[in-house]
Design an enzyme around this catalytic site. Structure first.
Site, PDB file in Angstrom:
ATOM      1  N   GLY A  86       0.817  -1.204   0.000  1.00  0.00           N
ATOM      2  CA  GLY A  86       0.000   0.000   0.000  1.00  0.00           C
ATOM      3  C   GLY A  86       0.859   1.267   0.000  1.00  0.00           C
ATOM      4  O   GLY A  86       1.954   1.302  -0.574  1.00  0.00           O
ATOM      5  N   SER A  87       0.380   2.279   0.685  1.00  0.00           N
ATOM      6  CA  SER A  87       1.055   3.583   0.639  1.00  0.00           C
ATOM      7  C   SER A  87       2.392   3.608   1.344  1.00  0.00           C
ATOM      8  O   SER A  87       3.135   4.598   1.217  1.00  0.00           O
ATOM      9  CB  SER A  87       0.143   4.660   1.223  1.00  0.00           C
ATOM     10  OG  SER A  87      -0.995   4.844   0.402  1.00  0.00           O
ATOM     11  N   THR A  88       2.736   2.557   2.117  1.00  0.00           N
ATOM     12  CA  THR A  88       4.084   2.519   2.691  1.00  0.00           C
ATOM     13  C   THR A  88       5.139   2.364   1.596  1.00  0.00           C
ATOM     14  O   THR A  88       6.330   2.559   1.870  1.00  0.00           O
ATOM     15  CB  THR A  88       4.223   1.361   3.690  1.00  0.00           C
ATOM     16  OG1 THR A  88       4.049   0.116   3.023  1.00  0.00           O
ATOM     17  CG2 THR A  88       3.196   1.477   4.814  1.00  0.00           C
ATOM     18  N   PHE A  89       4.711   2.034   0.381  1.00  0.00           N
ATOM     19  CA  PHE A  89       5.627   1.891  -0.755  1.00  0.00           C
ATOM     20  C   PHE A  89       5.910   3.231  -1.424  1.00  0.00           C
ATOM     21  O   PHE A  89       6.802   3.325  -2.274  1.00  0.00           O
ATOM     22  CB  PHE A  89       5.002   0.921  -1.763  1.00  0.00           C
ATOM     23  CG  PHE A  89       5.918   0.457  -2.861  1.00  0.00           C
ATOM     24  CD1 PHE A  89       6.871  -0.525  -2.634  1.00  0.00           C
ATOM     25  CD2 PHE A  89       5.815   0.989  -4.143  1.00  0.00           C
ATOM     26  CE1 PHE A  89       7.711  -0.968  -3.651  1.00  0.00           C
ATOM     27  CE2 PHE A  89       6.641   0.550  -5.172  1.00  0.00           C
ATOM     28  CZ  PHE A  89       7.594  -0.431  -4.920  1.00  0.00           C
TER      29      PHE A  89
END
Length: 647
Positions: A326-329
């Protein structure tokens, strides 16, 4: 013709002398025979009695003590307990079934125990001991020992059995041992003779399995003399084995206990890494299980409870589980674009709430859009459209290259079971594995950690540690072997512009400490320990156009299996990074609500070495945090200072 008297006298004298000599010889022979018989029957009677009973010399292997496992501070994690057991040798027992029936009058033996033992004796060589019963009480063992002469082939023994004093806290890390199975033997080219010892225990999972040869040690041997009925007459010689080597882990058992307690009731994983050297301080997967049950022989009912649990307690989610990050990427995509020079930290992208690519619309999580976004703002508010746009400029290959540089798509060399490699997709990967061309939609999905991208909590923690430190650290789980320190694996600074890393770190700080940051409610209210991080929410289902028109279902309105995964990665303190943490809550909903609060608690517990002080939390949250701390199922903890007692 009559013989002269003189000849008769001479002949008589000769016969008398011969009779005397012969009589003397006979007497001497009888005397010698009597002396020898006395010597054999009296002086050497015991020796010849044993020979007459067809004594033989047996060699027995002596199992070594298995190496112990400790945490980083010396607390025992895996130990060896005394185990009283009874074994039987088929060739010495004669009628094995009859002997077992007699034994059953002395100790508790079920019909299943007897049938199992009979099967084992038929399957194994006649001279190999088979365990009839173990974990007996001292009274049971004593009864068998007293009656041993009437139980041919049966002998009581005192051995060692593995035990895990911290129970479920380390089940996924350390794993467990179990008796050698036929399957285990079939995998070995030249099995160690030790493995033939009845119920000899070997590692089945985790460190116990991966470090088996280090922990097992080498067998000793005992040369014993036994009689025809198998009774031990004496021990002729004894050579003790070499104990397995002891392992010291990098994990802190009190922190591990806290993390497991904090995850109680969730299907989740947490990994805590020391950003200075790569030491894994906690590796937790929830729910967990009691490894002692496997050592003793888990019941069918207990095993079904584990395998039929939808939260999958036997799976090690921390290193085995892979999830769309998700947005941790988004830090990966941002750094790939900055390093490629296709965008600067000040460049802005317009976000109307979606980006059109071909015939499709790729939506931002914020339906109305964010407006103009630069790098700092896009991470702070987690704008998807910004990353769709810059990903088109930089391309998937450079994004995947940056991901691998930060530790994703790497199977790290740590001694745990089923360590996952994850996936950082490229054009060639899709052509080879899927037999299809890469399309622009694949790049846009990958840019926000969706699509084909997969990462484990371990990889996310390492990624965050590398971002925080600027160094290519690698995770380390074994701190020392028999007191000898294992090397720290540092491969030097990351090949990334330090200014770009600082820009990303500043944006991660804003995520947790700016009012518009997605993790602002999970901030740390202690300026010396402030956390930088990134929330993430990864979809596990497709959202249809019709659903978007009528309004996307809220996670809490969906069945648990269809809810989004919640993620958070972070490091602290921001000004002097010491630890990184990754949190994945399966089907937890939003990363800001489900994962970020866990990460904050874990970071504070790691830095303080005790329950986080309430002063580190925003004032409006302290009473709720106090209640949550009191409810944690910790082993040992100090009283929590109450809000009322400070007033």
């Amino acid at each position: 013709m009559r013989r002269p008297p003189r000849d008769t006298d001479l002949s008589t004298r000769r016969i008398g002398r011969r009779a005397l000599v012969l009589g003397g010889a006979q007497l001497a022979f009888v005397g010698l025979l009597g002396w020898r018989m006395r010597q054999m029957q009296v002086e050497q009677s015991e020796e010849y009695r044993m020979l007459a009973e067809e004594n033989r010399i047996n060699m027995r292997l002596l199992p070594p003590a298995r190496g112990l496992i400790f945490d980083r501070n010396g607390a025992p994690i895996a130990i060896n307990d005394q185990n009283y057991r009874v074994v039987i040798v088929r060739e010495d027992a004669g009628d094995v079934e009859q002997v077992l029936q007699e034994l059953g009058r002395l100790i508790p033996l079920t019909d299943e125990d007897i049938e199992r033992t009979l099967r084992e004796t038929r399957r194994r060589s006649s001279f190999v001991p088979v365990t009839v019963a173990d974990r007996l009480s001292w009274d049971d063992l004593a009864r068998v020992a007293v009656n041993a002469p009437a139980l041919p082939g049966v002998r009581p023994e005192v051995g060692l059995s593995r035990a895990y004093p911290l129970g479920s806290d380390f089940a996924h890390v350390v794993g467990y041992v179990g008796p050698v199975s036929d399957y285990d033997l079939s995998k070995l080219q030249d099995p160690d003779p030790l493995l033939q010892i009845p119920k000899f225990q070997i590692g089945k999972s985790g460190i116990e399995a991966k470090e088996e040869m280090v922990l097992r040690g080498r067998a000793g041997n005992s040369q014993i003399e036994v009689n025809a009925v198998g009774r031990v007459m004496r021990e002729l010689s004894r050579t003790e084995g070499t104990a397995g080597r002891n392992l010291q882990l990098t994990i802190d058992e009190t922190l591990q206990n806290y993390v497991q307690a904090r995850l109680d009731g969730e299907s989740a994983a947490v990994v805590v890494t020391d950003v200075r050297n790569g030491d894994l301080l906690a590796v937790a997967s929830s729910p967990t299980f009691d490894p002692n049950k496997f050592v003793r022989g888990i019941s069918g009912a207990d095993y079904r409870l584990l395998t039929e649990n939808k939260f999958r307690p036997l799976a090690n989610k921390s290193v085995q589980g892979v999830y769309p990050p998700g947005s941790t990427f988004k830090m990966v995509t941002a750094l790939a674009a900055l390093e490629a020079g296709v965008v600067s930290p000040e460049d802005t992208v317009w976000c109307p709430g979606y980006l059109s690519a071909g015939s499709r619309r790729f939506h931002c999580w914020k339906r109305g859009g964010h407006g103009h976004m630069n790098l700092h703002q896009s991470l702070q508010q987690s704008c998807d459209v910004y990353y769709y746009e810059v990903a088109q400029r930089v391309g998937i290959d450079k994004i995947s290259e940056m991901a691998r540089k930060l530790g994703m798509g790497t199977r790290f060399d740590i001694p745990m079971s089923a360590v996952a490699e994850g996936l950082t997709p490229t054009r060639d990967w899709k052509a080879t594995r899927r037999g299809a061309d890469w399309v622009i939609g694949d790049t846009l999905n990958a840019s926000i950690g969706q699509g084909f991208v997969l990462a484990s909590p371990l990889q996310l923690s390492v990624m965050t540690a590398r971002l925080a430190s600027g160094n290519t650290i690698a995770p380390r789980l074994i701190r020392a072997v028999d007191g000898v320190e294992e090397p720290v694996r540092l491969e030097g600074p990351l090949d990334i512009n330090p200014q770009h890393l600082r820009a990303v770190r500043r944006a991660m700080f804003a995520v947790s400490n700016s009012r518009r940051g997605t993790a602002y409610r999970s901030r740390i209210d202690d300026e010396t320990l402030q956390m930088a991080g990134k929330t993430g929410t990864s979809q596990v289902r497709n959202i249809t156009a019709a659903e978007r028109r009528r309004g996307v279902f809220r996670n809490e309105d969906l069945p648990w299996e269809r809810r989004d995964h919640a993620l958070f990665v972070g490091f602290a303190p921001y000004d002097n990074p010491q630890v990184s943490v990754s949190v994945v809550v399966e089907h937890g909903g939003g990363g800001s609500t489900a994962a970020a609060p866990i990460a904050r608690d874990v970071i504070l517990r790691t830095l303080h070495g005790d329950l986080p002080p309430l002063e580190a939390y925003p004032a409006g949250q302290r009473e709720r945090i106090e209640e949550e701390q009191r409810a944690l199922p910790l082993r040992d903890r100090k009283p929590v200072e109450t809000v009322s007692s400070r007033a």
